[in-house]
Design a protein around this motif. Structure first.
Motif, PDB file in Angstrom:
ATOM      1  N   VAL A  39       5.955  -4.129  -7.858  1.00 52.52           N
ATOM      2  CA  VAL A  39       4.496  -3.989  -8.965  1.00 52.52           C
ATOM      3  C   VAL A  39       3.927  -4.896  -9.205  1.00 52.52           C
ATOM      4  O   VAL A  39       3.376  -5.368  -9.339  1.00 52.52           O
ATOM      5  CB  VAL A  39       5.703  -3.213  -9.832  1.00 52.52           C
ATOM      6  CG1 VAL A  39       4.363  -3.147 -11.854  1.00 52.52           C
ATOM      7  CG2 VAL A  39       6.351  -1.801 -10.226  1.00 52.52           C
ATOM      8  N   ASP A  40       5.147  -5.879  -8.873  1.00 48.05           N
ATOM      9  CA  ASP A  40       4.309  -7.114  -9.796  1.00 48.05           C
ATOM     10  C   ASP A  40       3.615  -7.852  -8.660  1.00 48.05           C
ATOM     11  O   ASP A  40       3.308  -9.331  -8.661  1.00 48.05           O
ATOM     12  CB  ASP A  40       5.501  -8.427 -10.355  1.00 48.05           C
ATOM     13  CG  ASP A  40       6.456  -8.839  -9.671  1.00 48.05           C
ATOM     14  OD1 ASP A  40       6.147  -8.922  -8.302  1.00 48.05           O
ATOM     15  OD2 ASP A  40       7.844  -8.839  -9.724  1.00 48.05           O
ATOM     16  N   GLY A  41       3.537  -7.624  -7.433  1.00 44.35           N
ATOM     17  CA  GLY A  41       2.673  -8.233  -6.564  1.00 44.35           C
ATOM     18  C   GLY A  41       3.247  -9.738  -5.289  1.00 44.35           C
ATOM     19  O   GLY A  41       2.728 -10.030  -4.676  1.00 44.35           O
ATOM     20  N   THR A  42       5.111  -9.704  -5.771  1.00 41.60           N
ATOM     21  CA  THR A  42       5.990 -10.094  -4.923  1.00 41.60           C
ATOM     22  C   THR A  42       5.813  -9.987  -3.430  1.00 41.60           C
ATOM     23  O   THR A  42       5.816 -10.916  -2.073  1.00 41.60           O
ATOM     24  CB  THR A  42       6.565 -10.651  -5.361  1.00 41.60           C
ATOM     25  OG1 THR A  42       7.044 -10.692  -7.073  1.00 41.60           O
ATOM     26  CG2 THR A  42       8.127 -11.760  -4.604  1.00 41.60           C
ATOM     27  N   LEU A  43       6.309  -8.356  -3.412  1.00 38.66           N
ATOM     28  CA  LEU A  43       5.766  -7.422  -2.318  1.00 38.66           C
ATOM     29  C   LEU A  43       3.907  -7.058  -1.918  1.00 38.66           C
ATOM     30  O   LEU A  43       4.329  -6.445  -2.878  1.00 38.66           O
ATOM     31  CB  LEU A  43       6.460  -6.588  -2.115  1.00 38.66           C
ATOM     32  CG  LEU A  43       8.711  -7.428  -2.023  1.00 38.66           C
ATOM     33  CD1 LEU A  43       9.594  -5.936  -2.054  1.00 38.66           C
ATOM     34  CD2 LEU A  43       8.402  -8.044  -0.923  1.00 38.66           C
ATOM     35  N   ALA A  44       3.187  -7.853  -1.969  1.00 39.13           N
ATOM     36  CA  ALA A  44       1.732  -7.309  -1.240  1.00 39.13           C
ATOM     37  C   ALA A  44       1.733  -6.130  -0.833  1.00 39.13           C
ATOM     38  O   ALA A  44       2.807  -5.625   0.157  1.00 39.13           O
ATOM     39  CB  ALA A  44       0.760  -8.523  -0.964  1.00 39.13           C
ATOM     40  N   THR A  63       5.758  -0.888   5.262  1.00 36.16           N
ATOM     41  CA  THR A  63       5.522  -1.215   4.806  1.00 36.16           C
ATOM     42  C   THR A  63       5.075  -1.151   3.126  1.00 36.16           C
ATOM     43  O   THR A  63       4.947   0.299   3.180  1.00 36.16           O
ATOM     44  CB  THR A  63       3.699  -1.699   5.479  1.00 36.16           C
ATOM     45  OG1 THR A  63       3.337  -0.020   4.839  1.00 36.16           O
ATOM     46  CG2 THR A  63       3.209  -1.812   7.196  1.00 36.16           C
ATOM     47  N   VAL A  64       4.658  -1.485   2.507  1.00 37.35           N
ATOM     48  CA  VAL A  64       4.741  -2.049   1.309  1.00 37.35           C
ATOM     49  C   VAL A  64       3.012  -0.877   1.602  1.00 37.35           C
ATOM     50  O   VAL A  64       1.938  -1.230   1.620  1.00 37.35           O
ATOM     51  CB  VAL A  64       4.302  -3.236  -0.222  1.00 37.35           C
ATOM     52  CG1 VAL A  64       3.569  -2.194  -0.968  1.00 37.35           C
ATOM     53  CG2 VAL A  64       5.296  -3.567   0.321  1.00 37.35           C
ATOM     54  N   ALA A  65       2.766   0.304   0.443  1.00 37.70           N
ATOM     55  CA  ALA A  65       1.349   1.129  -0.011  1.00 37.70           C
ATOM     56  C   ALA A  65       1.350   0.438   0.144  1.00 37.70           C
ATOM     57  O   ALA A  65       0.720  -0.573  -0.990  1.00 37.70           O
ATOM     58  CB  ALA A  65       2.417   2.480  -0.684  1.00 37.70           C
ATOM     59  N   VAL A  66      -0.633   0.741   0.421  1.00 36.87           N
ATOM     60  CA  VAL A  66      -2.045   0.495  -0.304  1.00 36.87           C
ATOM     61  C   VAL A  66      -2.097   0.958  -1.926  1.00 36.87           C
ATOM     62  O   VAL A  66      -1.835   2.178  -2.051  1.00 36.87           O
ATOM     63  CB  VAL A  66      -3.163   0.250   0.449  1.00 36.87           C
ATOM     64  CG1 VAL A  66      -2.900  -0.670   1.416  1.00 36.87           C
ATOM     65  CG2 VAL A  66      -2.540   2.125   1.111  1.00 36.87           C
ATOM     66  N   VAL A  67      -2.989   0.538  -2.859  1.00 37.16           N
ATOM     67  CA  VAL A  67      -3.068   1.166  -4.303  1.00 37.16           C
ATOM     68  C   VAL A  67      -4.068   1.865  -4.176  1.00 37.16           C
ATOM     69  O   VAL A  67      -5.770   1.614  -3.756  1.00 37.16           O
ATOM     70  CB  VAL A  67      -3.075   0.333  -4.916  1.00 37.16           C
ATOM     71  CG1 VAL A  67      -3.401   0.551  -6.087  1.00 37.16           C
ATOM     72  CG2 VAL A  67      -2.664  -1.059  -5.008  1.00 37.16           C
TER      73      VAL A  67
END
Length: 219
Positions: free
Chosen positions: A28-33, A76-80
């Motif tokens: 959520v805070d972008g640490t994991l992009a 992977t971290v999902a894109v927005v």
């Protein structure tokens, strides 16, 4: 058989939930992009835990749309994604509207004061352009009604879908009229204090459903 003095199953549950929250917050805070590869071994080492709670957390994050798992390939971290954010917004707005309708008649004076204090913290945070503090105060503000509604079902749905919305808000924090949000907070407090459950429900829905969902970089 004597009852053990400690409960390993409870400890495992607490660890699993803690790992989930840490990974969720890092996304959520972008640490994991967005798009970043997630390897359970690396995450386990980072958090100081075994791989098992990490794998369980990644499955839960996949259910909420924050993580994309490709079997046999990668996680992977999902894109927005605009559609995902819109869907999350619709669900979250509906749940907060329901929480207000149920919770307003049950609110205590102490809970109303908690809403006022949370809005004061929210206002101070947006003046300082502190996105993390503003979103934390906003959560505390709306959580009063969610808790007041005494509905585990509402809380569970919000826990699943709110992080998707919060991540999008974090990315576009400076483009949102946060001062208008503080004013709507004050209006909601007045409706709650007056016992107007239907009016509070309508405003709560509008507050969440009016959040923009497009890419801040392209608008």
């Amino acid at each position: 058989m004597p009852i053990p003095s400690s409960s390993p199953s409870k400890a495992r549950t607490l660890l699993r939930d803690d790992v989930y929250r840490q990974l969720r917050d890092a996304i959520v805070d972008g640490t994991l992009a967005p798009g970043e590869s997630l390897r359970d071994g690396e995450l386990a080492e980072w958090l100081g835990v075994s791989r098992t709670p990490v794998r369980e957390a990644l499955l839960r994050l996949g259910e909420s749309g924050l993580v994309v798992a490709r079997p046999g390939r990668s996680t992977t971290v999902a894109v927005v994604d605009e559609d995902s954010v819109r869907n999350a917004r619709d669900v979250v707005a509906a749940m907060h509207a329901l929480a207000a309708r149920i919770g307003v008649p049950l609110l205590t004076d102490d809970q109303l004061e908690g809403m006022r204090q949370a809005n004061a913290r929210f206002t101070a945070a947006i003046e300082a352009e502190d996105a993390e503090a503003a979103l934390a105060a906003d959560d505390a503000f709306h959580d009063v009604l969610v808790v007041g509604a005494q509905s585990p079902a509402i809380a569970s749905v919000l826990e699943q879908y709110t992080p998707v919305l919060r991540r999008a808000e974090t990315l576009r924090f400076l483009s949102i009229d946060r001062f208008a949000s503080a004013e709507r907070h004050a209006q909601l407090i007045d409706l709650c204090a007056a016992g107007d459950a239907e009016g509070a429900s309508r405003l709560a829905f509008h507050m969440w459903h009016s959040l923009p969902v497009g890419d801040p970089l392209t608008e």
